[in-house]
Design a protein around this motif. Structure first.
Motif, PDB file in Angstrom:
ATOM      1  N   ASN A  14      44.889  19.913  14.032  1.00  7.98           N
ATOM      2  CA  ASN A  14      43.212  18.731  14.105  1.00  7.98           C
ATOM      3  C   ASN A  14      43.535  17.478  14.258  1.00  7.98           C
ATOM      4  O   ASN A  14      42.828  17.314  12.590  1.00  7.98           O
ATOM      5  CB  ASN A  14      42.981  19.444  12.750  1.00  7.98           C
ATOM      6  CG  ASN A  14      43.834  19.965  11.894  1.00  7.98           C
ATOM      7  OD1 ASN A  14      44.959  19.809  11.861  1.00  7.98           O
ATOM      8  ND2 ASN A  14      42.881  20.715  10.659  1.00  7.98           N
ATOM      9  N   GLY A  15      45.332  17.515  13.971  1.00  7.71           N
ATOM     10  CA  GLY A  15      45.702  16.383  12.937  1.00  7.71           C
ATOM     11  C   GLY A  15      45.920  14.833  14.576  1.00  7.71           C
ATOM     12  O   GLY A  15      46.074  15.357  15.605  1.00  7.71           O
ATOM     13  N   VAL A  16      45.421  13.142  14.442  1.00 10.47           N
ATOM     14  CA  VAL A  16      45.603  12.475  15.153  1.00 10.47           C
ATOM     15  C   VAL A  16      46.900  12.239  15.311  1.00 10.47           C
ATOM     16  O   VAL A  16      47.696  11.965  14.379  1.00 10.47           O
ATOM     17  CB  VAL A  16      44.668  11.760  14.766  1.00 10.47           C
ATOM     18  CG1 VAL A  16      44.960  10.458  16.144  1.00 10.47           C
ATOM     19  CG2 VAL A  16      43.100  11.787  14.963  1.00 10.47           C
ATOM     20  N   VAL A  17      47.371  12.009  17.123  1.00 11.94           N
ATOM     21  CA  VAL A  17      48.861  11.631  16.530  1.00 11.94           C
ATOM     22  C   VAL A  17      49.195  10.519  17.932  1.00 11.94           C
ATOM     23  O   VAL A  17      49.834   9.770  16.919  1.00 11.94           O
ATOM     24  CB  VAL A  17      49.465  12.967  17.918  1.00 11.94           C
ATOM     25  CG1 VAL A  17      51.039  12.487  18.159  1.00 11.94           C
ATOM     26  CG2 VAL A  17      49.644  14.316  17.929  1.00 11.94           C
ATOM     27  N   ASP A  18      47.842  10.394  18.183  1.00 14.02           N
ATOM     28  CA  ASP A  18      47.832   8.439  18.598  1.00 14.02           C
ATOM     29  C   ASP A  18      46.451   8.165  18.859  1.00 14.02           C
ATOM     30  O   ASP A  18      46.029   9.305  19.452  1.00 14.02           O
ATOM     31  CB  ASP A  18      49.287   8.967  20.289  1.00 14.02           C
ATOM     32  CG  ASP A  18      49.127   6.792  20.662  1.00 14.02           C
ATOM     33  OD1 ASP A  18      49.638   7.305  21.577  1.00 14.02           O
ATOM     34  OD2 ASP A  18      48.394   6.357  20.693  1.00 14.02           O
ATOM     35  N   ASP A  19      45.859   7.328  18.147  1.00 11.13           N
ATOM     36  CA  ASP A  19      44.546   6.602  19.184  1.00 11.13           C
ATOM     37  C   ASP A  19      44.911   5.584  19.246  1.00 11.13           C
ATOM     38  O   ASP A  19      43.978   4.069  19.101  1.00 11.13           O
ATOM     39  CB  ASP A  19      43.560   7.183  17.600  1.00 11.13           C
ATOM     40  CG  ASP A  19      43.759   7.036  16.026  1.00 11.13           C
ATOM     41  OD1 ASP A  19      43.103   6.725  15.484  1.00 11.13           O
ATOM     42  OD2 ASP A  19      45.115   5.863  16.430  1.00 11.13           O
ATOM     43  N   SER A  20      46.134   4.890  18.984  1.00  9.38           N
ATOM     44  CA  SER A  20      46.355   3.759  19.314  1.00  9.38           C
ATOM     45  C   SER A  20      45.181   2.489  20.408  1.00  9.38           C
ATOM     46  O   SER A  20      44.907   1.281  20.428  1.00  9.38           O
ATOM     47  CB  SER A  20      47.230   3.089  19.323  1.00  9.38           C
ATOM     48  OG  SER A  20      48.167   3.519  20.769  1.00  9.38           O
ATOM     49  N   GLN A  21      45.041   3.072  21.376  1.00 11.36           N
ATOM     50  CA  GLN A  21      44.230   2.775  22.759  1.00 11.36           C
ATOM     51  C   GLN A  21      42.759   3.097  22.733  1.00 11.36           C
ATOM     52  O   GLN A  21      41.453   2.911  23.227  1.00 11.36           O
ATOM     53  CB  GLN A  21      44.612   3.560  23.783  1.00 11.36           C
ATOM     54  CG  GLN A  21      45.822   2.810  24.262  1.00 11.36           C
ATOM     55  CD  GLN A  21      45.960   1.716  24.558  1.00 11.36           C
ATOM     56  OE1 GLN A  21      45.264   1.105  25.069  1.00 11.36           O
ATOM     57  NE2 GLN A  21      46.923   1.003  23.698  1.00 11.36           N
ATOM     58  N   LEU A  22      41.647   3.837  20.670  1.00 10.11           N
ATOM     59  CA  LEU A  22      41.235   4.333  21.611  1.00 10.11           C
ATOM     60  C   LEU A  22      40.472   2.793  20.047  1.00 10.11           C
ATOM     61  O   LEU A  22      41.053   2.465  19.076  1.00 10.11           O
ATOM     62  CB  LEU A  22      40.621   5.557  19.954  1.00 10.11           C
ATOM     63  CG  LEU A  22      39.484   5.413  19.707  1.00 10.11           C
ATOM     64  CD1 LEU A  22      38.501   6.647  20.839  1.00 10.11           C
ATOM     65  CD2 LEU A  22      39.284   6.625  18.875  1.00 10.11           C
ATOM     66  N   PRO A  23      38.972   2.161  21.058  1.00  4.34           N
ATOM     67  CA  PRO A  23      38.350   1.211  20.138  1.00  4.34           C
ATOM     68  C   PRO A  23      37.800   1.727  18.566  1.00  4.34           C
ATOM     69  O   PRO A  23      36.618   2.412  18.997  1.00  4.34           O
ATOM     70  CB  PRO A  23      37.064   0.848  21.194  1.00  4.34           C
ATOM     71  CG  PRO A  23      38.019   1.440  22.333  1.00  4.34           C
ATOM     72  CD  PRO A  23      38.658   2.873  22.240  1.00  4.34           C
ATOM     73  N   LYS A  24      37.772   1.552  18.141  1.00  2.36           N
ATOM     74  CA  LYS A  24      37.759   2.142  17.254  1.00  2.36           C
ATOM     75  C   LYS A  24      36.337   1.618  16.224  1.00  2.36           C
ATOM     76  O   LYS A  24      35.789   2.164  15.572  1.00  2.36           O
ATOM     77  CB  LYS A  24      38.866   2.043  15.524  1.00  2.36           C
ATOM     78  CG  LYS A  24      40.247   3.013  16.003  1.00  2.36           C
ATOM     79  CD  LYS A  24      41.101   3.199  14.548  1.00  2.36           C
ATOM     80  CE  LYS A  24      42.571   4.057  15.702  1.00  2.36           C
ATOM     81  NZ  LYS A  24      42.886   3.109  16.702  1.00  2.36           N
ATOM     82  N   ASP A  25      36.658   0.715  16.652  1.00  4.99           N
ATOM     83  CA  ASP A  25      34.764  -0.278  15.570  1.00  4.99           C
ATOM     84  C   ASP A  25      33.855   0.601  16.516  1.00  4.99           C
ATOM     85  O   ASP A  25      32.385   0.272  15.755  1.00  4.99           O
ATOM     86  CB  ASP A  25      34.862  -1.397  16.536  1.00  4.99           C
ATOM     87  CG  ASP A  25      34.926  -2.025  17.991  1.00  4.99           C
ATOM     88  OD1 ASP A  25      34.306  -3.275  18.573  1.00  4.99           O
ATOM     89  OD2 ASP A  25      35.727  -1.018  18.393  1.00  4.99           O
ATOM     90  N   ARG A  26      33.741   1.412  17.655  1.00  2.00           N
ATOM     91  CA  ARG A  26      32.763   1.544  18.188  1.00  2.00           C
ATOM     92  C   ARG A  26      32.998   3.315  18.669  1.00  2.00           C
ATOM     93  O   ARG A  26      32.288   4.250  19.080  1.00  2.00           O
ATOM     94  CB  ARG A  26      32.285   0.947  19.486  1.00  2.00           C
ATOM     95  CG  ARG A  26      31.731  -0.202  19.258  1.00  2.00           C
ATOM     96  CD  ARG A  26      31.203  -0.674  20.478  1.00  2.00           C
ATOM     97  NE  ARG A  26      32.430  -1.589  21.317  1.00  2.00           N
ATOM     98  CZ  ARG A  26      32.280  -0.490  22.750  1.00  2.00           C
ATOM     99  NH1 ARG A  26      30.751   0.800  23.052  1.00  2.00           N
ATOM    100  NH2 ARG A  26      33.377  -0.307  23.912  1.00  2.00           N
ATOM    101  N   PHE A  27      34.459   3.955  18.987  1.00  2.90           N
ATOM    102  CA  PHE A  27      34.567   5.568  18.700  1.00  2.90           C
ATOM    103  C   PHE A  27      34.647   5.602  18.209  1.00  2.90           C
ATOM    104  O   PHE A  27      35.886   5.585  17.158  1.00  2.90           O
ATOM    105  CB  PHE A  27      35.011   4.996  20.558  1.00  2.90           C
ATOM    106  CG  PHE A  27      35.683   5.045  21.885  1.00  2.90           C
ATOM    107  CD1 PHE A  27      34.743   3.307  21.959  1.00  2.90           C
ATOM    108  CD2 PHE A  27      35.486   5.624  22.851  1.00  2.90           C
ATOM    109  CE1 PHE A  27      34.196   2.964  23.433  1.00  2.90           C
ATOM    110  CE2 PHE A  27      34.827   5.244  24.076  1.00  2.90           C
ATOM    111  CZ  PHE A  27      34.202   3.833  24.197  1.00  2.90           C
ATOM    112  N   SER A  28      34.809   7.011  17.957  1.00  4.86           N
ATOM    113  CA  SER A  28      35.395   8.139  17.158  1.00  4.86           C
ATOM    114  C   SER A  28      35.359   9.309  17.852  1.00  4.86           C
ATOM    115  O   SER A  28      34.509   9.708  18.428  1.00  4.86           O
ATOM    116  CB  SER A  28      34.491   8.346  15.839  1.00  4.86           C
ATOM    117  OG  SER A  28      33.414   8.843  16.292  1.00  4.86           O
ATOM    118  N   ALA A  29      36.455  10.022  17.283  1.00  2.00           N
ATOM    119  CA  ALA A  29      36.347  11.814  17.971  1.00  2.00           C
ATOM    120  C   ALA A  29      37.462  12.335  16.659  1.00  2.00           C
ATOM    121  O   ALA A  29      37.881  11.790  15.821  1.00  2.00           O
ATOM    122  CB  ALA A  29      38.083  11.370  18.888  1.00  2.00           C
TER     123      ALA A  29
END
Lengths: 114, 115
Positions: free
Chosen positions: B52-67
């Motif tokens: 349940n932990g995030v390993v890599d979210d460097s390519q996620l546009p965090k201003d609009r995407f969430s997971a």
């Protein structure tokens, strides 16, 4: 960072002819290389992979690929194309310690004609 | 063995609306990936989870995407608000672990069209 280049976004072959799909990679460390196939409206399916050892890798459906370090290539071949081989093919690369993350090429659409 | 399940398969929304995608990985797979596949391009990794932990979210546009993957099994990817350029197929994949060259198994994807 590593990358993959697939030459030819569309390849057309006759049924029974040789299939050759090209893939070149760039990596500063030894790569792991993969070929995936994607049929319409389906997810990607692993065809074969190169990790270490034997440079000629055999996969499913009669496909094989050869890792050539000197040419930084990992081309996919099949001696005789079948109509059912029509699909999109993706080459991908990952590296040791990279958390199993894949970097994909832009894909090659294979068309098989009678 | 059941494969990776995704829903919905297709979604059409207008720009500025919100949308959510759901993924159920193969049972026992600790690592889960979300990819974005824009027409004519290869899949691009958005986010990777280990349990349940995030390993890599460097390519996620965090201003609009969430997971999220709250219980370390199912995962949800959300876009809020959507833009035209978010039109793509969103693929979920899973693997046993994130050790080297562990095979990733892909779901059928969710095709998003933003009008």
């Amino acid at each position: 960072a590593q990358s993959v280049t697939q030459l030819g976004s569309h390849v057309s072959v006759s049924e029974g002819a040789l299939v050759l799909l090209r893939c070149n990679y760039s990596s500063s460390v030894p790569p792991y290389l993969f070929w995936y196939v994607q049929y319409p409206n389906q997810g990607l399916q692993l065809l074969l992979k190169y990790t270490t050892g034997a440079t000629l890798v055999k996969g499913i459906n009669g496909f094989e690929a050869e890792f050539k370090k000197s040419e930084t290539s990992f081309h996919l071949t099949k001696p005789s194309a079948h109509m059912s081989d029509a699909a999109e093919y993706f080459c991908a690369v990952s590296v040791a310690g990279g958390g199993n993350k894949l970097t994909f090429g832009t894909g090659t659409q294979l068309k098989v004609e009678l | 063995e059941a494969g990776v399940a995704q829903s919905p398969r297709y979604k059409i929304i207008e720009k500025r609306q919100s949308v959510a995608f759901w993924c159920n990985p193969i049972s026992g797979h600790a690592t889960l990936y979300w990819y974005q596949q824009i027409l004519g391009q290869g899949p691009k990794l958005l986010i990777q989870f280990q349990n349940n932990g995030v390993v890599d979210d460097s390519q996620l546009p965090k201003d609009r995407f969430s997971a999220e993957r709250l219980k370390g099994v199912d995962s949800t990817l959300k876009i809020q608000p959507a833009k035209l350029e978010d039109s793509a197929v969103y693929l979920c994949a899973s693997s046993l672990t994130l050790t080297n060259y562990n095979e990733q198994f892909f779901g059928p994807g969710t095709r998003l069209t933003v009008l």
